[in-house]
Scaffold this motif. Sequence first.
Motif: not given
Lengths: 87, 288
Positions: B154-163, B232-235, B238-244
């Motif tokens: 998820x984008x920073x600040x969404x709550x990945x680490x909290x989860x 389609x939704x996966x792409x 995920x694309x914006x979350x990859x370090x490309x």
Amino acid sequence: MKIKDGLMLRQIAGSWVVIPMGQRVVEFNGLMTLNESGAMLWKLLESGADMEDLVKAITDEYIIDEETARKDTKEMIDKIIEKGLIE
Amino acid sequence: MTYRYKMADVVTDISTSNQYILEHLSSFTASEAGPAGMSLDIRPVNDISIPEGKCVFSEMINWVKKADDSGYFGYCETDRHKIFISIDSDPEWKNINIRYVKNPFPVDNIEQEVDLFCALFAGNALANHVILKNGLILHASCISYDGKGIAFTAPSGTGKSTHTQLWEKYKPGTVVLNDDTPVIRFMDGKPVVYGTPWSGSQFKNANASSPLSAIVILDRSQENSIRQVDSREAVAGLMPRLLLPYFDQSLMDLSIKTLEEIIRQVPVYHLKCRPDIEAVELVYKCIK
């Protein structure tokens, strides 16, 4: 009309995605996805095309009347102009 | 002095006397024999100059594609345009030199910052190296539970680490492999997720790996729900979350191939959730 350089159109797992490269990443900051017809128009715009070329390509490829094709093409062009992707 | 590490299955030799780097990597120390996959030489110098080539990308790091396709050179400058750190690599990202100016700004004490940049550049070297080995780095908090790797992105600040903290609390045995930027690589054709020493500001990671069982795109919501998404939704998710590798077209095309293979093999879910145990249970039911 021509797509700016540094923008790559790639098909990824079936989806068409425009990926900015190099300095374009800083300018555009995001990805744009296209459907099949959008990708076809994009490819024409990569080598430079005017509105008539695009409408012709759409009416040649799809069963669609010219008026609708023109309207759809204009929508797509407006979208990429708005994002500043055309020279 | 040269020290040996193993990170994301890359045997890495690092020659340095920089104490910050050595401490940063300490839990990834390895003793196995054989040649290294990657060698880093990290040392202070008095001055740094830019080699001949073409500037391809300037953001926080300025990237230069060196002349004659001899690799890449990246550098950072102070506000007064003095280069204080650089990375110089061959095209294979195997032999890498990181150089830093010991105290570029005697007035402002940024020595600590230079150390952080050394670590950042070393992480960058590994990131580019693994792309060439059909790997990717996903911006995600990634756990291992019951032998299964789950990456929450998820984008920073969404709550990945909290989860993932909730997993640690309610699912004993959960290990956070990497709280921010895990490596995904293929081993014997199967995707595996690895902890690495680079895991964001919290330094929460483990020298461990797990088969990647699921990727979860996380969103905040008043109600908990989960569903598997199509490719389609996966792409798009995920694309914006990859370090490309935005500076190199061939590395980018390689990354795309890797992403396609990940999507082909790993189920991707969209989780809308509150920060509570019910959200954890929803994901758990999907992966068990």
